[in-house]
Write an enzyme that holds these catalytic residues in place. Sequence first.
Site, mmCIF file in Angstrom:
data_model
loop_
_atom_site.group_PDB
_atom_site.id
_atom_site.type_symbol
_atom_site.label_atom_id
_atom_site.label_comp_id
_atom_site.label_asym_id
_atom_site.label_seq_id
_atom_site.Cartn_x
_atom_site.Cartn_y
_atom_site.Cartn_z
ATOM 1 N N ASP A 92 88.893 -23.809 32.472
ATOM 2 C CA ASP A 92 88.386 -24.162 33.752
ATOM 3 C C ASP A 92 87.899 -23.407 35.180
ATOM 4 O OD1 ASP A 92 88.804 -25.654 36.947
ATOM 5 O OD2 ASP A 92 89.890 -23.854 36.633
ATOM 6 N N GLU A 126 83.678 -24.638 31.604
ATOM 7 C CA GLU A 126 83.092 -25.372 33.574
ATOM 8 C C GLU A 126 82.494 -24.119 34.129
ATOM 9 O OE1 GLU A 126 85.242 -27.055 37.750
ATOM 10 O OE2 GLU A 126 85.382 -24.929 36.604
#
Length: 672
Positions: free
Chosen positions: A328, A382
């Site tokens: 992330d 991401e």
Amino acid sequence: MKKYLPKLVQNDSWLEPYSGVISDRMIVADRKEQELTNGIPLIDFATGYLYFGLHKTDGGWVIREWAPNATHIYLVGTFNNWNEEARYSFKYIDNGVWELLLDEQDMSHGDLYALHVHWAVNFGKRIPAWAKRVVQDSETHMFNAQVWYPENPYQWKNPEFRREDEPPLIYEGHIGMAGEEERVHTYNEFREIMLPRIKENGYNTIQLMAIPEHPYYGSFGYHVSSFFAPSSRFGTPDELKQLIDEAHGMGISIIMDLVHSHAVKNEVEGLGNYDGTRFQFFHDGAKGEHPAWDSYCFNYGKNEVLHFLLSNIKYWLDEFKFDGYRFDGVTSMLYFNHGLEIAFTSYDDYFNANVDHEATTYFKLANKLMKEFNPHSLSIAEDMSGMPGLSAPVEDGGLGFDFRMAMGMPDFWIKTIKEKSDDEWDVGDIFYQLTSKRLEEKVVSYAESHDQALVGDKTIIFRLIDKEMYFSMRKDQPNLIVDRGIALHKMIRLATAGAAGGAYLNFMGNEFGHPEWIDFPREGNNWSYSHARRIWSIAENQELKYHWLYDFDKEMIRLINQNKLLTVSSVDLVLDNKPDKIMAFHRGLFLFVFNFNPTQSFTDYGIPLGAGKYKIELNTDNGRFGGHDLVDEDISYYTMPSGGITSQHYLNLYLPARTAMVLKKIDFPKVK
């Protein structure tokens, strides 16, 4: 002497002006690895979880923590009434490491414990940074570590499982909101209810969100406090292991949403001010605070922090047998300004002074470690910046990720739905957006993830149908707005999945157009769970229109899976007639044809192809998916020459408005 060019640069001549930067970051990463490991394998270095934290020994217990600014540390817990006692006082070893040895009777499975960390001017209660089990008191809401050494630990049934090297079809899920009831659901419920559903739906990979412990449920797991402890609000560590084990038994891989981009600011149950300093794990000052996320930013240049994070990566792969990670916040880590307010329209944006090379070093080490431990592990970034080399091998000058999230795709669909009338949809632009990526990289394509479903935003189905979702989703309630929404929902998903750049992702419930949004319990909604759940029953109710979308998604994923469509890297445009709004592309033997025209159907529409025979494999207009059964799926379709037998062939099709179909080439007639 010829200048050395990394393979990444050899494959893209536009990168040649930056070859020095790319080579330098390779050298810097190699030097940092040597500095950290002193020549031992990286997988033998990243073993902090076997040394730090609480461990049971032959004669008792040992607990170690790194707290360089501490002057005294005491272990407190249910075993000593939370009082500081001399025999529970840690001994300082060296290099900021503290150790406490205890007899077997001093602690027991299930005991709660914490640290009292003292420094020069104060002290504070702390949850050990390396704690592997953290629980919250239901009355006081306070967190404590818990001794977790059950008498009968979980025994793996599929310990040798290895992820197949196949394109990931990812089902993004959240344990707590995976059930219908207005509460937090459990690992066991996900294992019993969701695993069979996901298997039936054809997905081969599950991406689990919010696994490491986080104090605020509404953070969706992105404000992590205890990096080595699976969230106890969903159950026990052994129950998580059983979930992963049974998924492996079904042939399903499990990857984790890994948050190493930042950490919660909490001090008692987090790493903030852990030893009385802000700069133990994080950058000091403004550099250590994320301006948009209200969280602390790790110092990737500090060896002890790298040891902590790399050990965390190996820990989940080793102890819980996760098959990889979706990292992330990669963009936030790569750039000193966290990628905020940058359009990333020039190569200069990726190789200037704004790039944090301590973060690029971390990613190289992290991805190298993963492949050393498990060559089949999956690593996804991401990233919205599209940094060149992000998904290229480390040895080629890349950062080593297997895939990048194609974050521009959902933004494109939302912008199109919001800002353009149906008459303005541009099929040429749609194809460009579907296939826009660097040649050397693979991407995870998706129409929407959890991001597009959060409160304040809208899912695709809600943007298409809006309030009519409340009044016209029964089959006996005709509604043109709903008809349009269902038709476009299927087409958007088919286009995205059919042209996917190596992998495809869906957030749970979106496959059947789950109504409304996601909103976790908070003060602003009176701590309600009504939007923190998934209402599966509406997808299975044959009287409602949701099951049309649900059934279509199953067939779409089955088609992709069985025919290994995403292993075919080339997606070739056949036609993009902008006035007619007809788009067609080939992928291997499969022809995808879309009529985005909102009103006009076409009879005998010619698709220019080589000679061949085709059979319809999937059709959005099928009545099983809420269509009108206007297309004959039982016959074979033959290309016809426009003139002589050697002239251009056309596949003449009936294309109803707002429909799409997938045809397979089933033989190769010879031209004489």
